[in-house]
Write a protein that holds these residues in place. Structure first.
Motif, mmCIF file in Angstrom:
data_model
loop_
_atom_site.group_PDB
_atom_site.id
_atom_site.type_symbol
_atom_site.label_atom_id
_atom_site.label_comp_id
_atom_site.label_asym_id
_atom_site.label_seq_id
_atom_site.Cartn_x
_atom_site.Cartn_y
_atom_site.Cartn_z
ATOM 1 N N GLY A 11 0.797 -1.226 0.000
ATOM 2 C CA GLY A 11 0.000 0.000 0.000
ATOM 3 C C GLY A 11 0.823 1.267 0.000
ATOM 4 N N LYS A 12 2.020 1.220 -0.566
ATOM 5 C CA LYS A 12 2.890 2.406 -0.604
ATOM 6 C C LYS A 12 2.229 3.571 -1.332
ATOM 7 N N SER A 13 1.681 3.291 -2.507
ATOM 8 C CA SER A 13 1.074 4.365 -3.305
ATOM 9 C C SER A 13 -0.185 4.908 -2.651
ATOM 10 N N THR A 14 -0.970 4.024 -2.070
ATOM 11 C CA THR A 14 -2.178 4.466 -1.368
ATOM 12 C C THR A 14 -1.805 5.362 -0.194
ATOM 13 N N LEU A 15 -0.828 4.929 0.590
ATOM 14 C CA LEU A 15 -0.358 5.749 1.713
ATOM 15 C C LEU A 15 0.182 7.085 1.207
ATOM 16 N N ALA A 16 0.926 7.068 0.116
ATOM 17 C CA ALA A 16 1.478 8.314 -0.433
ATOM 18 C C ALA A 16 0.362 9.289 -0.776
ATOM 19 N N ASP A 34 13.939 13.421 4.505
ATOM 20 C CA ASP A 34 14.045 13.682 5.944
ATOM 21 C C ASP A 34 13.193 12.706 6.744
ATOM 22 N N THR A 35 12.331 11.951 6.060
ATOM 23 C CA THR A 35 11.428 11.002 6.706
ATOM 24 C C THR A 35 11.345 9.747 5.853
ATOM 25 N N VAL A 36 11.366 8.585 6.515
ATOM 26 C CA VAL A 36 11.196 7.307 5.827
ATOM 27 C C VAL A 36 10.058 6.559 6.492
ATOM 28 N N ILE A 37 9.173 6.042 5.672
ATOM 29 C CA ILE A 37 8.121 5.154 6.148
ATOM 30 C C ILE A 37 8.351 3.810 5.458
ATOM 31 N N TYR A 38 8.632 2.799 6.267
ATOM 32 C CA TYR A 38 8.852 1.450 5.749
ATOM 33 C C TYR A 38 7.637 0.605 6.100
ATOM 34 N N LEU A 39 6.930 0.149 5.083
ATOM 35 C CA LEU A 39 5.793 -0.742 5.286
ATOM 36 C C LEU A 39 6.336 -2.166 5.355
ATOM 37 N N ARG A 41 3.859 -2.089 10.507
ATOM 38 C CA ARG A 41 3.820 -3.526 10.238
ATOM 39 C C ARG A 41 2.465 -4.067 9.795
ATOM 40 N N ASN A 42 1.456 -3.213 9.754
ATOM 41 C CA ASN A 42 0.149 -3.677 9.280
ATOM 42 C C ASN A 42 -0.720 -2.464 8.943
ATOM 43 N N ARG A 43 -1.860 -2.711 8.369
ATOM 44 C CA ARG A 43 -2.737 -1.623 7.913
ATOM 45 C C ARG A 43 -3.314 -0.827 9.081
ATOM 46 N N ARG A 44 -3.513 -1.476 10.220
ATOM 47 C CA ARG A 44 -3.984 -0.751 11.403
ATOM 48 C C ARG A 44 -2.959 0.300 11.809
ATOM 49 N N GLN A 45 -1.680 -0.067 11.826
ATOM 50 C CA GLN A 45 -0.639 0.903 12.173
ATOM 51 C C GLN A 45 -0.570 2.035 11.157
ATOM 52 N N VAL A 46 -0.838 1.745 9.894
ATOM 53 C CA VAL A 46 -0.864 2.800 8.870
ATOM 54 C C VAL A 46 -2.003 3.766 9.170
ATOM 55 N N ARG A 47 -3.189 3.230 9.482
ATOM 56 C CA ARG A 47 -4.334 4.096 9.820
ATOM 57 C C ARG A 47 -4.024 4.958 11.043
ATOM 58 N N GLU A 48 -3.439 4.364 12.068
ATOM 59 C CA GLU A 48 -3.090 5.109 13.282
ATOM 60 C C GLU A 48 -2.063 6.199 12.966
ATOM 61 N N PHE A 49 -1.091 5.891 12.128
ATOM 62 C CA PHE A 49 -0.093 6.877 11.712
ATOM 63 C C PHE A 49 -0.766 8.055 11.012
ATOM 64 N N LEU A 50 -1.664 7.756 10.077
ATOM 65 C CA LEU A 50 -2.358 8.816 9.336
ATOM 66 C C LEU A 50 -3.249 9.644 10.269
ATOM 67 N N ASP A 51 -3.864 8.994 11.236
ATOM 68 C CA ASP A 51 -4.734 9.713 12.178
ATOM 69 C C ASP A 51 -3.945 10.735 12.998
ATOM 70 N N LYS A 52 -2.659 10.491 13.217
ATOM 71 C CA LYS A 52 -1.825 11.392 14.022
ATOM 72 C C LYS A 52 -1.304 12.573 13.216
ATOM 73 N N ILE A 53 -1.412 12.502 11.903
ATOM 74 C CA ILE A 53 -0.891 13.579 11.042
ATOM 75 C C ILE A 53 -1.865 14.738 11.036
#
Length: 167
Positions: A13-18, A81-86, A155-167
């Motif tokens: 989901g790299k492109s979706t996250l981007a 300056d930032t790396v997100i590794y899925l 490490r999973n889609r839940r963590q991606v959602r939580e990351f996005l919620d904090k932005i």
């Protein structure tokens, strides 16, 4: 967070996250697949042309860049300056890829060059299946050595959602 690099296995989901991160931050999104693949039928650019186009993007003051392309990883890491590794499991990535194939069958995804239509590619499935075995430790080692950068390992889609919620 002005120059964000998103890496990980195909189907994670790299492109979706981007796109989602770009929508939240207003940063321009650059998909490496749009640069690498020529419009048409899965013909890729010559190495020199890809490198030239990538360098144009890397010199811009801000971006979100998604994609792997291990050959250019060090260069991209220097500029971000930032790396997100899925760091997803192979099963999560295979399932994500299969969903993408079904959803976009016969059409080019928004993060792909025009005319590079989605299809079931057994070689790509094999690449996804072997991605962590071939790349995970290297990625974790490289990221562990980075200094002065924000590093997020999700490490999973839940963590991606939580990351996005904090932005």
């Amino acid at each position: 967070m002005k120059r964000v690099l998103i890496i990980g296995c195909g189907g994670a989901g790299k492109s979706t996250l981007a796109r989602q991160l770009g929508g939240k931050t207003g940063l321009p999104v650059v998909h490496l697949d749009q640069i690498y693949w020529s419009p048409g039928n899965w013909e890729h650019l010559e190495r020199e042309e890809f490198d030239r186009l990538l360098n144009v993007e890397l010199e811009k003051p801000c971006w979100i860049l998604d994609g792997n392309f291990n050959r250019t990883l060090e260069l991209r890491l220097e500029k971000c300056d930032t790396v997100i590794y899925l760091d997803f499991s192979r099963v999560q990535c295979i399932m994500g890829w299969l969903k993408r194939v079904v959803t976009n069958w016969g059409a080019a995804r928004p993060d792909m060059a025009l005319g590079c239509n989605e299809w079931f590619d057994p070689e790509f499935a094999k690449w996804i299946w072997n991605f962590n075995k071939q790349n995970r430790e290297k990625y974790l080692t490289i990221l562990g050595a980075q200094q002065g950068k924000e590093i997020y390992i999700l490490r999973n889609r839940r963590q991606v959602r939580e990351f996005l919620d904090k932005i």
